[in-house]
Design an enzyme around this catalytic site. Sequence first.
Site, PDB file in Angstrom:
ATOM      1  N   ARG A 118       0.814  -1.237   0.000  1.00  0.00           N
ATOM      2  CA  ARG A 118       0.000   0.000   0.000  1.00  0.00           C
ATOM      3  C   ARG A 118       0.844   1.283   0.000  1.00  0.00           C
ATOM      4  NH1 ARG A 118      -3.179  -3.084   3.710  1.00  0.00           N
ATOM      5  NH2 ARG A 118      -4.844  -4.073   2.539  1.00  0.00           N
ATOM      6  N   LYS A 140       2.414  11.344 -11.339  1.00  0.00           N
ATOM      7  CA  LYS A 140       1.572  10.452 -12.147  1.00  0.00           C
ATOM      8  C   LYS A 140       2.368   9.187 -12.415  1.00  0.00           C
ATOM      9  CE  LYS A 140      -1.630  13.394 -14.653  1.00  0.00           C
ATOM     10  NZ  LYS A 140      -2.049  13.881 -15.987  1.00  0.00           N
ATOM     11  N   GLU A 182       8.341  18.238 -25.164  1.00  0.00           N
ATOM     12  CA  GLU A 182       7.656  18.592 -23.904  1.00  0.00           C
ATOM     13  C   GLU A 182       8.136  19.963 -23.404  1.00  0.00           C
ATOM     14  OE1 GLU A 182       5.132  16.912 -22.720  1.00  0.00           O
ATOM     15  OE2 GLU A 182       5.405  14.758 -23.039  1.00  0.00           O
ATOM     16  N   LYS A 224       6.039  23.043 -14.273  1.00  0.00           N
ATOM     17  CA  LYS A 224       5.291  21.826 -13.889  1.00  0.00           C
ATOM     18  C   LYS A 224       5.032  21.814 -12.386  1.00  0.00           C
ATOM     19  CE  LYS A 224       4.292  17.128 -14.446  1.00  0.00           C
ATOM     20  NZ  LYS A 224       4.387  15.896 -15.180  1.00  0.00           N
ATOM     21  N   GLU A 234      -5.419  16.695 -10.781  1.00  0.00           N
ATOM     22  CA  GLU A 234      -6.027  17.075 -12.058  1.00  0.00           C
ATOM     23  C   GLU A 234      -7.544  17.261 -11.978  1.00  0.00           C
ATOM     24  OE1 GLU A 234      -3.921  15.430 -15.478  1.00  0.00           O
ATOM     25  OE2 GLU A 234      -5.815  15.444 -16.557  1.00  0.00           O
ATOM     26  N   ARG A 238      -4.354  21.277 -13.985  1.00  0.00           N
ATOM     27  CA  ARG A 238      -3.285  20.341 -14.362  1.00  0.00           C
ATOM     28  C   ARG A 238      -3.512  19.740 -15.748  1.00  0.00           C
ATOM     29  NH1 ARG A 238       0.067  15.766 -10.950  1.00  0.00           N
ATOM     30  NH2 ARG A 238       1.199  15.022 -12.771  1.00  0.00           N
ATOM     31  N   ASN A 242      -1.540  18.313 -20.522  1.00  0.00           N
ATOM     32  CA  ASN A 242      -1.853  17.312 -21.541  1.00  0.00           C
ATOM     33  C   ASN A 242      -2.078  17.922 -22.915  1.00  0.00           C
ATOM     34  OD1 ASN A 242      -1.853  14.633 -20.487  1.00  0.00           O
ATOM     35  ND2 ASN A 242      -3.410  15.365 -19.069  1.00  0.00           N
ATOM     36  N   HIS A 245      -1.742  15.875 -26.047  1.00  0.00           N
ATOM     37  CA  HIS A 245      -1.672  14.467 -25.648  1.00  0.00           C
ATOM     38  C   HIS A 245      -2.891  13.647 -26.069  1.00  0.00           C
ATOM     39  CE1 HIS A 245       1.746  15.942 -23.474  1.00  0.00           C
ATOM     40  NE2 HIS A 245       1.975  14.796 -22.857  1.00  0.00           N
ATOM     41  N   HIS A 249      -1.709  10.443 -27.601  1.00  0.00           N
ATOM     42  CA  HIS A 249      -1.963   9.112 -27.042  1.00  0.00           C
ATOM     43  C   HIS A 249      -2.640   8.212 -28.067  1.00  0.00           C
ATOM     44  CE1 HIS A 249      -1.749  10.517 -22.542  1.00  0.00           C
ATOM     45  NE2 HIS A 249      -0.572  10.444 -23.121  1.00  0.00           N
ATOM     46  N   HIS A 262       7.010   8.810 -27.289  1.00  0.00           N
ATOM     47  CA  HIS A 262       5.966   9.628 -26.664  1.00  0.00           C
ATOM     48  C   HIS A 262       6.094  11.096 -27.097  1.00  0.00           C
ATOM     49  CE1 HIS A 262       3.130  11.063 -23.685  1.00  0.00           C
ATOM     50  NE2 HIS A 262       4.038  11.925 -23.256  1.00  0.00           N
TER      51      HIS A 262
HETATM   52  P1  NAD Z   1      11.872   5.904 -22.239  1.00  0.00           P
HETATM   53  O1  NAD Z   1      11.731   5.748 -20.800  1.00  0.00           O
HETATM   54  O2  NAD Z   1      11.431   4.793 -23.115  1.00  0.00           O
HETATM   55  O3  NAD Z   1      13.393   6.259 -22.567  1.00  0.00           O
HETATM   56  C1  NAD Z   1      13.769   6.465 -23.897  1.00  0.00           C
HETATM   57  C2  NAD Z   1      14.954   5.587 -24.315  1.00  0.00           C
HETATM   58  O4  NAD Z   1      16.152   6.169 -23.829  1.00  0.00           O
HETATM   59  C3  NAD Z   1      14.917   4.184 -23.768  1.00  0.00           C
HETATM   60  O5  NAD Z   1      15.430   3.303 -24.734  1.00  0.00           O
HETATM   61  C4  NAD Z   1      15.867   4.264 -22.576  1.00  0.00           C
HETATM   62  O6  NAD Z   1      16.412   3.027 -22.222  1.00  0.00           O
HETATM   63  C5  NAD Z   1      16.911   5.194 -23.110  1.00  0.00           C
HETATM   64  N1  NAD Z   1      17.674   5.946 -22.130  1.00  0.00           N
HETATM   65  C6  NAD Z   1      17.239   6.476 -20.972  1.00  0.00           C
HETATM   66  N2  NAD Z   1      18.187   7.256 -20.440  1.00  0.00           N
HETATM   67  C7  NAD Z   1      19.254   7.185 -21.237  1.00  0.00           C
HETATM   68  C8  NAD Z   1      20.535   7.773 -21.221  1.00  0.00           C
HETATM   69  N3  NAD Z   1      20.877   8.659 -20.298  1.00  0.00           N
HETATM   70  N4  NAD Z   1      21.402   7.462 -22.207  1.00  0.00           N
HETATM   71  C9  NAD Z   1      21.033   6.621 -23.205  1.00  0.00           C
HETATM   72  N5  NAD Z   1      19.833   6.044 -23.301  1.00  0.00           N
HETATM   73  C10 NAD Z   1      18.947   6.340 -22.330  1.00  0.00           C
HETATM   74  O7  NAD Z   1      11.073   7.207 -22.764  1.00  0.00           O
HETATM   75  P2  NAD Z   1      10.896   8.660 -22.163  1.00  0.00           P
HETATM   76  O8  NAD Z   1      10.741   9.524 -23.334  1.00  0.00           O
HETATM   77  O9  NAD Z   1      11.900   8.979 -21.142  1.00  0.00           O
HETATM   78  O10 NAD Z   1       9.497   8.560 -21.399  1.00  0.00           O
HETATM   79  C11 NAD Z   1       8.308   8.290 -22.092  1.00  0.00           C
HETATM   80  C12 NAD Z   1       7.317   7.716 -21.123  1.00  0.00           C
HETATM   81  O11 NAD Z   1       7.032   8.673 -20.106  1.00  0.00           O
HETATM   82  C13 NAD Z   1       5.990   7.371 -21.754  1.00  0.00           C
HETATM   83  O12 NAD Z   1       5.564   6.124 -21.306  1.00  0.00           O
HETATM   84  C14 NAD Z   1       5.066   8.456 -21.281  1.00  0.00           C
HETATM   85  O13 NAD Z   1       3.725   8.035 -21.200  1.00  0.00           O
HETATM   86  C15 NAD Z   1       5.634   8.745 -19.919  1.00  0.00           C
HETATM   87  N6  NAD Z   1       5.304  10.082 -19.415  1.00  0.00           N
HETATM   88  C16 NAD Z   1       4.831  10.171 -18.153  1.00  0.00           C
HETATM   89  C17 NAD Z   1       4.549  11.406 -17.614  1.00  0.00           C
HETATM   90  C18 NAD Z   1       4.103  11.518 -16.188  1.00  0.00           C
HETATM   91  O14 NAD Z   1       3.705  12.600 -15.769  1.00  0.00           O
HETATM   92  N7  NAD Z   1       4.188  10.453 -15.406  1.00  0.00           N
HETATM   93  C19 NAD Z   1       4.764  12.568 -18.365  1.00  0.00           C
HETATM   94  C20 NAD Z   1       5.260  12.445 -19.658  1.00  0.00           C
HETATM   95  C21 NAD Z   1       5.527  11.186 -20.173  1.00  0.00           C
HETATM   96  N1  GLY Z   2       2.329  14.892 -18.069  1.00  0.00           N
HETATM   97  C1  GLY Z   2       1.033  15.307 -17.627  1.00  0.00           C
HETATM   98  C2  GLY Z   2       0.965  15.525 -16.159  1.00  0.00           C
HETATM   99  O1  GLY Z   2       1.896  15.275 -15.444  1.00  0.00           O
HETATM  100  O2  GLY Z   2      -0.057  15.919 -15.682  1.00  0.00           O
END
Ligand code: NAD
Ligand code: GLY
Length: 365
Positions: A118, A140, A182, A224, A234, A238, A242, A245, A249, A262
């Site tokens: 939990r 998130k 972003e 942010k 949200e 907030r 998006n 998005h 998405h 993404h």
């Molecule tokens: P990712 O986590 O897939 O990383 C991108 C690639 O870079 C991967 O292959 C990873 O292994 C590689 N990598 C990471 N760090 C590295 C480094 N320093 N050197 C070399 N390679 C490296 O993608 P991302 O763009 O970081 O994140 C996208 C994800 O984040 C999506 O799933 C999206 O939905 C999510 N997201 C979440 C939020 C949130 O608020 N929680 C906001 C935006 C996006």
């Molecule tokens: N990336 C959207 C949020 O964090 O609300």
Amino acid sequence: MDTLDVELGDRSYPIYIGDGLFTQKELLLDLLAGHQVLVVTNTTVSPLYLDKILAQLDGLNPRALELEDGEQYKTLDTVTRIFDALLEQRFSRNSTLIALGGGVIGDITGFAAACYQRGVNFIQIPTTLLAQVDSSVGGKTGVNHPLGKNMIGAFYQPKGVIIDISALTTLPDRELKAGIAEVIKYGLIDDSEFFEWIELNLDNILKRERKVLTHAIRRSCEIKAEIVAADEKEAGIRAILNFGHTFGHAIEAGCGYGVYLHGEAVSIGMCLAAELSCRLDYISLKQLHRIIALLERTGLPTTLPEQLSTNEYLKLMAVDKKNIDGEIRVIVLEQMGKAGLPVSIDTVLLKKTIQDYGVIRSNES
Ligand code: NAD
Ligand code: GLY
């Protein structure tokens, strides 16, 4: 080193931003709960940075779990792998999970931390630009479902975020550009001066010039953090985070997770949302062109993937957390540097925007 705070009462936490923070032992140790620590990372990031992090935890017998790399592994099955590791090694309630990687690792690990017994302590160490400016901040967490992106999840704030800019030296160009999408989003939704600053400094961001990157990350995190502090779960404002998005998405889910990054899907989505804003007379055609030009200069995609039909887009957009009573709601720009709350968009206009996408762009302002 810069420190920003995400102000959330007794769940407030720091974001540390600097060069070489992976080796600043005290930063990490101060964020731990008990002595049991599991670092969750993936097969790409592990050989690059895991040893550096483990070295800061010597004496604690930290464990590490290496997951497969890719958006297609952002699933409940992968979360179960984390639970398996925690249970097999008898991790108790006062343990800490550290997410070392991009947004995929951060979202999965945060969700596991929210659910395990939990809720256990959780630290974000983001290593992509996208994770440093967006996903590691704000709490998130979650995973994808074949029918919709990020549909299973929880709000769960980390204890702290450690952003080491030096991690970006190993990031592939395509991933850097996805992160810049972003950064551009923040300028569009909340700060037109920042948008102008990105226009002026884009070449140096692409060259990974440290000072410029640091400013881009700090300003993005500031925006942010402010929005999250105002509306953690949200209920309102907030949602502007998006912007782009809803379309993005749909592209990610419709084309298959991992085909478009993404940030790439968000880039295309922002073009569509900006075009919609133009059709609604909130921004001028000239401003629309300016937005698309910046994304194109960055090297980001700005055209809709053709393999999906308009109806398929609409069906996918119907699975979005902003929708209410089955109505598709989209964030549009009220002006450059200011996004509005989600608005219901008439299906005819939405269809026309998707079908005619690009036509309006070729007309002169
Ligand atoms: P990712 O986590 O897939 O990383 C991108 C690639 O870079 C991967 O292959 C990873 O292994 C590689 N990598 C990471 N760090 C590295 C480094 N320093 N050197 C070399 N390679 C490296 O993608 P991302 O763009 O970081 O994140 C996208 C994800 O984040 C999506 O799933 C999206 O939905 C999510 N997201 C979440 C939020 C949130 O608020 N929680 C906001 C935006 C996006
Ligand atoms: N990336 C959207 C949020 O964090 O609300």
